[in-house]
Design an enzyme around this catalytic site. Structure first.
Site, short mmCIF file in Angstrom:
data_model
loop_
_atom_site.label_atom_id
_atom_site.label_comp_id
_atom_site.label_asym_id
_atom_site.label_seq_id
_atom_site.Cartn_x
_atom_site.Cartn_y
_atom_site.Cartn_z
N HIS A 1 -12.57 5.43 -8.51
CA HIS A 1 -12.04 4.07 -8.63
C HIS A 1 -13.18 3.08 -8.85
O HIS A 1 -13.94 2.78 -7.92
CB HIS A 1 -11.31 3.78 -7.31
CG HIS A 1 -10.57 2.49 -7.29
ND1 HIS A 1 -9.46 2.27 -8.05
CD2 HIS A 1 -10.79 1.35 -6.60
CE1 HIS A 1 -9.00 1.05 -7.82
NE2 HIS A 1 -9.80 0.46 -6.94
N LYS B 1 -4.02 -5.70 -11.30
CA LYS B 1 -2.62 -6.09 -11.09
C LYS B 1 -2.48 -7.56 -11.52
O LYS B 1 -1.53 -7.97 -12.18
CB LYS B 1 -2.22 -5.97 -9.60
CG LYS B 1 -2.61 -4.66 -8.90
CD LYS B 1 -2.14 -4.65 -7.43
CE LYS B 1 -2.93 -3.74 -6.48
NZ LYS B 1 -2.98 -2.34 -6.71
N TRP C 1 -5.12 7.66 -5.75
CA TRP C 1 -4.49 6.58 -4.99
C TRP C 1 -3.76 5.62 -5.94
O TRP C 1 -2.71 5.07 -5.63
CB TRP C 1 -5.57 5.86 -4.20
CG TRP C 1 -5.16 4.73 -3.31
CD1 TRP C 1 -5.54 3.42 -3.41
CD2 TRP C 1 -4.32 4.80 -2.15
NE1 TRP C 1 -4.98 2.68 -2.40
CE2 TRP C 1 -4.23 3.49 -1.60
CE3 TRP C 1 -3.62 5.83 -1.51
CZ2 TRP C 1 -3.49 3.20 -0.46
CZ3 TRP C 1 -2.87 5.53 -0.37
CH2 TRP C 1 -2.81 4.23 0.13
N SER D 1 -8.50 -3.02 -10.40
CA SER D 1 -7.82 -2.78 -9.13
C SER D 1 -6.85 -3.90 -8.78
O SER D 1 -6.01 -4.25 -9.60
CB SER D 1 -8.89 -2.57 -8.06
OG SER D 1 -8.40 -1.76 -7.05
#
Ligand code: GCU
Length: 430
Positions: free
Chosen positions: A410, A273, A360, A269
């Site tokens: 997720h 990044k 998302w 998540s």
């Protein structure tokens, strides 16, 4: 049901699933493929002065530095080099973990700059059966080193800031004893050890607590006073976390039990990044793994599907640099996209993972970014994904660019880990 009713129902289910996952999905996010705007991705292989890149040398000497600079200037901001002083303190070691299968080390990385200090607590597990330096996975954790295993020997800080999670034992932004082992499902340490890999982690809040304080605390505070006006490309928090990963790598270079040439940096998540940006900048990371990193990670920003830059920069204003804010709602003007971030890792192996219930994070946008990055791997004669379309669920594909879309929401699961272990085994084989 009519088609419209069906898609409304699907979005409703998704919003409900997301609320139960811990955050409210904004009602106006787009989950409809037909509403993705038409967009043009910047050409990875075209230099700013219009030269077509056709070989690895031109990529490395000319285009790669340009692309890196684009991300520094427009997305994550510019990080400093190493601090003036770094020292390491081994605070605890045990060779008897998991019935003697692993060694645990707890090391504090002391960083000092301009009379200011920050400590990063590094937790390392190493496989005892590996003779000589071991390959290792390195990733930041969200809830403290003590959350990844229930082992009472792991230091637990009652003074550090944590995100609240009452059920897991985090109250008033502090960790309690109850929080030990609260994230074990995401950290299959024994499985990793059994496969002959080490695992190292740092609590992300040691590097920079995840809230906006005008960049006074965390490692930003080592380099700036918090009073002067910051340039538009000053480093944000994702850059700070990535910088912290490089400081762990500095430590690995001093530890003869760790093979510094076989370090896989990973993250889930927002920390996915971070892993991408760390791996893009610091070529010492031999493999880069992005788990459900989404917007500002592996997903193409220009698709505006699921989370958007506008929303991310509003809700998490500290993550990216100030210059990035102008592109929220104006993605067409963004002079880069995330396929270029993945390409910065070339020719090193990279793995991008999505989850079917994580719209998302825009799984398709993550796949497409990986696919478009192949052009740079091709300059090295290396195969990337080697498939044209998204694979079926739960099937891992790819050579130098690995990809899967896992069933479920997720998260980072044992399934994800098994793919990463296989990928690392393949690429780290001597
Ligand atoms: C939020 C945020 C994402 C981020 C995620 C996480 O959903 O919008 O960008 O990846 O949190 O880090 O869990």
């Amino acid at each position: 049901m009519t088609n419209i009713a069906k898609s409304t129902f699907a979005v409703l289910l998704l919003v409900m699933a997301m609320s139960s996952a811990g955050f409210a999905a904004p009602a106006n996010a787009n989950y409809d493929e037909s509403k993705v705007p038409s967009y043009t991705l910047p050409d990875l292989l075209l230099t700013l002065d219009g030269e077509k890149v056709t070989d690895a040398k031109t990529w490395e000497e000319k285009r790669r530095p340009e692309v890196l600079e684009l991300f520094r200037k427009h997305m994550y901001g510019r990080s400093p080099g190493r601090p003036q002083q770094t020292s390491y303190q081994l605070k605890e070691i045990s060779k008897q973990v998991f019935g003697g299968k692993a060694t645990r080390k707890q090391i504090t990385i002391h960083l000092a700059n301009d009379q200011k200090h920050v400590d990063l607590d590094l937790l390392i597990y190493l496989p005892n059966k590996v003779k000589g330096p071991a390959p290792i996975f390195l990733g930041l954790n969200f809830m403290g080193n003590h959350s990844i295993e229930s082992d009472p020997a792991i230091f637990l800080s009652k003074t550090k800031w944590f995100r609240n999670k009452k059920d897991a034992g985090y109250v008033n932004n502090r960790a309690t004893e109850k929080s030990r082992g609260s994230s074990t499902a995401r950290w299959p340490v024994e499985m990793i050890i059994d496969r002959g890999f080490g695992l190292a982690t740092i609590y992300y809040g040691d590097i920079d607590p995840d809230y906006h304080d005008e960049f006074k605390n965390g490692v930003h505070g080592l380099f700036e006073s918090g009073n002067q006006k910051r340039p538009g490309d000053a480093w944000g928090t994702i850059s700070a976390w990535a910088w912290g990963l490089s400081r762990a790598m500095d430590y690995f270079e001093t530890d003869e039990d760790i093979d510094q040439r076989r370090v896989a940096v990973f993250g889930h998540s927002r920390l996915g990044k971070t892993a991408l940006w760390a791996g893009a900048q610091d070529e010492r990371f031999a493999i880069v793994i992005s788990n459900d990193s989404g917007c500002g990670g592996a997903a193409l920003s220009k698709r505006c599907f699921g989370e958007t830059l506008a929303r991310m920069n509003r809700v998490f204003p500290h993550w990216n640099c100030e210059n990035c804010k102008q592109y929220g709602g104006n993605e067409a003007a963004l002079p880069l996209d995330q396929h270029m971030l993945i390409a910065l890792v070339a020719p090193r192996p990279i793995y991008v993972a999505s989850a079917s219930g994580d719209l998302w994070a825009d799984p398709k946008g993550e796949f497409l970014a990986a696919k478009h990055a192949q052009a740079v791997y091709a300059l090295y004669g290396k195969k990337g994904l080697d498939v044209d379309d998204m694979p079926q669920l739960d099937k891992s594909v790819g050579h130098y660019i690995g990809y899967h879309i896992r069933t479920g929401k997720h998260n980072i699961t044992a399934f994800d880990w098994r793919q990463y272990l296989k990928f690392a085994e393949k690429h780290f084989a001597k």
